[in-house]
Structures are given as C-alpha cells and as structure tokens.
Design an enzyme around this catalytic site. Structure first.
Site, mmCIF file in Angstrom:
data_model
loop_
_atom_site.group_PDB
_atom_site.id
_atom_site.type_symbol
_atom_site.label_atom_id
_atom_site.label_comp_id
_atom_site.label_asym_id
_atom_site.label_seq_id
_atom_site.Cartn_x
_atom_site.Cartn_y
_atom_site.Cartn_z
ATOM 1 N N LYS A 51 -27.453 -5.600 3.002
ATOM 2 C CA LYS A 51 -26.205 -6.213 3.457
ATOM 3 C C LYS A 51 -26.269 -7.744 3.529
ATOM 4 O O LYS A 51 -25.239 -8.413 3.471
ATOM 5 C CB LYS A 51 -25.823 -5.662 4.828
ATOM 6 C CG LYS A 51 -25.317 -4.230 4.811
ATOM 7 C CD LYS A 51 -23.908 -4.141 4.280
ATOM 8 C CE LYS A 51 -23.296 -2.773 4.512
ATOM 9 N NZ LYS A 51 -21.900 -2.708 4.054
ATOM 10 N N SER A 305 -31.712 1.682 0.702
ATOM 11 C CA SER A 305 -30.819 0.580 1.081
ATOM 12 C C SER A 305 -31.054 -0.022 2.463
ATOM 13 O O SER A 305 -30.546 -1.102 2.741
ATOM 14 C CB SER A 305 -29.365 1.033 0.972
ATOM 15 O OG SER A 305 -29.121 2.139 1.821
#
Length: 504
Positions: A51, A305
């Site tokens: 992110k 992720s």
C-alpha cells in the site's frame, strides 16, 4: 486507456519510500504442486504491505496548497500506514480514521509515524463517512485507498518489477483483490507488455465484490462482508478499478478462510515469514487454481501482499490451516456404549493420527464422539476415511466443512438440559472492541433466556458467538425482527447436524 496507465506507472515516484521487493521461490510448495511457485514479496516493504506504493504516488502529486492543509484517509490498517509514512516523508500532516475495531498493532504503527489517528465507528464504512466529513470541515485532501489513477499506477509498479525481475517462463500471476487497486494496476501493465501471461484475481469468498460485479455486469454493494481477511474486506469494487479489472483480468476466483490459513502456513514453511490473511489470498488462489486445473510444469506467481497480522490471530490460523490443506478431518461417529469400544474404534482408524477426541454419553446403548483425524488429500483423503468407518458399521457424519462444528461445537461437546424445551440456535458476528461482549449480552438477554453460549476471542476485528435461546413457540414470529434490531450478522443453526448430534 492502457497507454495512459502505462505512462503513469513508468513515471510513478514510489521508490523515495518503497523498495523493489524480491521474487522468492517456494520450493516445498513447488514440489507438492509439481509447478514452479514464486512469491512476489510485498510483505517486505517498510510498512509490510504494498500500500505504500499507491499512497506515496498519490500524495506526491498534491499541490503546495493541498500539502499545507494536510491529508486524510480511512483505513483498517495497511493503506493507513502507507499514508502515514508517505506524509511523514513529505512533511505533511495526516489524519488517519480507523474503525474502533482496528488491532492495536496497526493504529500504533501509524501514530509512530507521526499521523493523527482517530478511531471512529465499528466498520470501515463508518470510518469512511467520518473521514469524508473532515474533507468538508477542515479542507483536508482525501487519499483514496484504491479508486484513484495515481494510487492504481503506484500499485502497478509491482507489475513492472515482476516483468523486469523474472524474464523466463511465467504462465499465471495471481493477485489478491479487495477494492481492486493492486489488481487493476498490475494486470494493466502485465497484459499490455505480456498478453501471453494469464492474470487471475483472487477474492476472499465472503468479500467477493469483483466477482459479484462481473456477474451483474455492474458494480454492486455486498449485503455482508466477512472480516477475516480484513485487508480485502470491501463491499463494493472501485469504479475505476472495475473498468480495468474487467478489461485486463483473465479470470476471478474465490478462496475460503481455511484455504487462506493453509496458504499462510505454506508461506511460512517456505520463507519463515508470516503473512496476514489478505496477504496470503493470492497464494491460496494459486494453489486452488493449480489443483482444480491440474496444472503441471508451469511457472506460477502469487503476490504476497502484506504481513500486518495481529499476533493473537495466529492461534486461529494454526487451528484452521490443516483443515484448509485438507490434512485434518472433523467427523462425528457413534460407537457402542460398552467396554473396549474406544480401543476397537482406534484400531479401525489404523495409522491415522487422532488430533482431537471429544466424547459425549448418548444413551445406554451408544456414545457419540467428535473426532479430529489426520488425513492426506492424496494418500488418505477424508472420503476414504468416512467410507472405511461406514464399512465397519459405524454411523459417521463428516463435519469438515461445517462452520458451526469447527468454530463452536468442537469446544463445547456436552448435552442438552431437559428443562430447555424450545431452544433455537444462532451464530453471530459482532464488532470486537472493549465492552463489545457485554454490550452484546445486554442486548440479547432482555427478552428470552439464554440456554447456551460460546464465544472465543481470535484476536480479530470481530467476535464469533454461538447462542441458544429458549423461545416459546408463540414467540417464534418475533425472533426475526428482534435479531434485525440487534444489528449483527447472524445465521440460524438450529438444524445444524453438529449441534443436533452433540448439543441438541
């Protein structure tokens, strides 16, 4: 449209704060699947999640006037940490609005990077509404977690790295999908340069907003979102991300919580790193896709992720990993109530290890046992076990996929009081925060007697409860309205076979 995004990705200024993460092989899993399995290690970013790429790429585009006023975002964790670090690096004041259920590890990480953290509401939607109100009230710039071209381009730099780092055979790339920013950016880049590579989006089955949108041919809002994989717990796919995902993803598949837990264990076995549930969604999809399509000799890559997991949640993950790998069966077996019956049953199991054994006296002739048995998806599958036991005359019920059994009954094997004549049973999810359980009980206990209750904290953003209520037949018509007033997601389990066998 693809040309616009390719340029944005190539010009993205993510490396002021982000790092180019490595691609690591997963040798144990590769051998098991008979394919080359690769992991793109975004869990190794400074904020332990991809992110940071999108957040920084968006914030650095702001004007001097916008920077002076500050930024705001709503996030349950990973986007928040990306915004906090990006803002700290650029000397910008950041306000992070998080649900009150956010794990302490996540909001403290934001505070440590100089952000002002505001805990508001129980859900992401409530936090989002409040964050947007601060845009009007204080003139802050809202940094969207996924539905913004610069955010999408920032995440797309992962696709650029994948093609630059891995120049050999690459057949399928698996990308986790929440709001769609990661999948949109990476898929757009890969399909533009290497259309021969298949790109598959992977969603948690209880927050599959992209799958629902594709089936409806328009964006829809899910009525309920499961919070287990909180990093992808999004009720509606983004507007811009939906356009790109619909165009550039070859396929979208879903995975269960048990399959995610098994993937977390696989990543640990091969890397000695622990991913968060959302971070392992891609690998869970890779494993499922490889098995269902009987792939062999192919090169498969999953994006790992993120790794922002609350330590307490590992207990739940470890419990469910074997089930997700189909290496543990949960069964109920009725055996004769006589000396030597336990021994005979264990002999019937042969070399299979017993992982759990709960006994409940049923009547003078029989006993019911709740058993966990170690199995193997290939050599000793659960179907074979059930068949063998039935051949030996044992009545067997397979509860391996029964949520009531796995979450509650296995911890509660007991009996039913004769004084409770009208029991109805429900499973609930409620926001986990200080005082949440007491508040739940206060609301629940005002009308009918609670005849059964089981709650176990899993270190997650939500609590899971099994409740029995003693409700007279003449009151049954009022239950639905009462449960709706409670405001918690629920499902009735009165007819669940596991409940009936051991608690009913």
């Amino acid at each position: 449209m693809p040309h616009q995004y390719i340029r944005k990705i190539l010009e993205a200024k993510v490396y002021d704060v982000a790092v180019e993460t490595p691609i690591h092989p997963a040798p144990f899993l590769s051998k098991r699947l008979n394919n080359t399995v690769l992991l793109k290690r975004e869990d190794l970013q400074p904020v332990f999640s991809f992110k940071i790429r999108g957040a920084y790429n968006k914030i650095i585009q702001l004007t001097e006037e916008e920077r002076a006023k500050g930024v705001v975002c709503a996030s349950a964790g990973n986007h928040a940490q990306g915004v906090a670090l990006a803002s700290q690096h650029l000397g910008i004041h950041a306000v992070i609005v998080m649900p009150g259920t956010t794990p302490e590890i996540k909001y403290k990480a934001c505070q440590a990077r100089g952000a002002e953290v505001v805990l508001h509401g129980d859900t992401f939607d409530q936090a989002l509404t409040y964050a947007q109100s601060l845009v009007e009230e204080k003139g802050l710039t809202f940094i969207h977690p996924y539905d913004d071209p610069y955010t999408i381009a920032g995440q797309g730099t992962i696709g650029m790295e994948i093609l630059r780092q891995h120049t050999g055979q690459l057949d399928v790339v698996f990308i986790p999908v929440g709001g769609g920013g990661l999948a949109a950016g990476v898929a757009t880049y890969i399909k533009y340069l290497r259309p021969d590579i298949k790109v598959v989006g992977v969603e948690y089955e209880e927050s599959a907003c992209l799958k629902a949108a594709l089936e409806a041919d328009e964006r829809v809002v899910l009525p309920h979102v499961g919070l287990f994989a909180d990093g992808v717990a999004v009720a509606q796919i983004g507007e811009e991300t939906f356009k790109l995902c619909r165009e550039y993803l070859d396929e979208v598949i879903t995975v269960s919580a048990d399959e995610i837990c098994a993937a977390i264990k696989d990543i640990f076995d091969d890397t000695r790193s622990v991913c968060e549930p959302a971070g392992a969604v891609g690998l869970a999809g890779l494993k499922k896709y490889s098995t269902e399509n009987q792939l062999s000799g192919q090169s498969l890559m999953a994006i790992a992720s993120g790794a922002n997991i609350n330590f307490d949640r590992l207990r739940y993950v470890s419990e469910r990993a074997e089930l997700g790998e189909k290496r543990e069966a949960i069964i109920a077996v009725t055996i004769p109530e006589e000396p030597g019956s336990f021994k005979q049953f264990c002999e019937t199991l042969g070399k299979r290890n017993i992982t759990e054994f709960n006994y409940r006296y049923h009547d003078a002739r029989s006993a019911r046992i709740f058993v966990g048995v170690q199995v193997h998806p290939d050599q000793m599958p659960v179907e074979n076990l059930v068949g063998e036991l039935r051949e030996h005359g044992y009545p067997v019920a397979n509860f391996t996929d029964n949520e009531m059994a796995k979450l509650h009954v296995r911890h509660m094997v007991g009996g039913h009081s004769k004084e409770v004549e009208n029991e109805v049973v429900y499973r609930f999810e409620f926001p986990e925060r200080p005082g949440a359980l007491l508040n739940f009980l206060m609301k629940l206990g005002k009308r009918w007697n609670i005849s059964m209750f089981h709650y176990r904290n899993h270190g997650a953003a939500y609590g899971r409860v099994a409740v029995g209520l003693d409700v007279p037949p003449e009151d049954r018509q009022h239950i639905a309205g009462f449960l709706e007033e409670l405001g918690y997601h629920y499902c009735e389990e009165t007819t669940n076979l596991a409940y009936q066998a051991f608690l009913g």
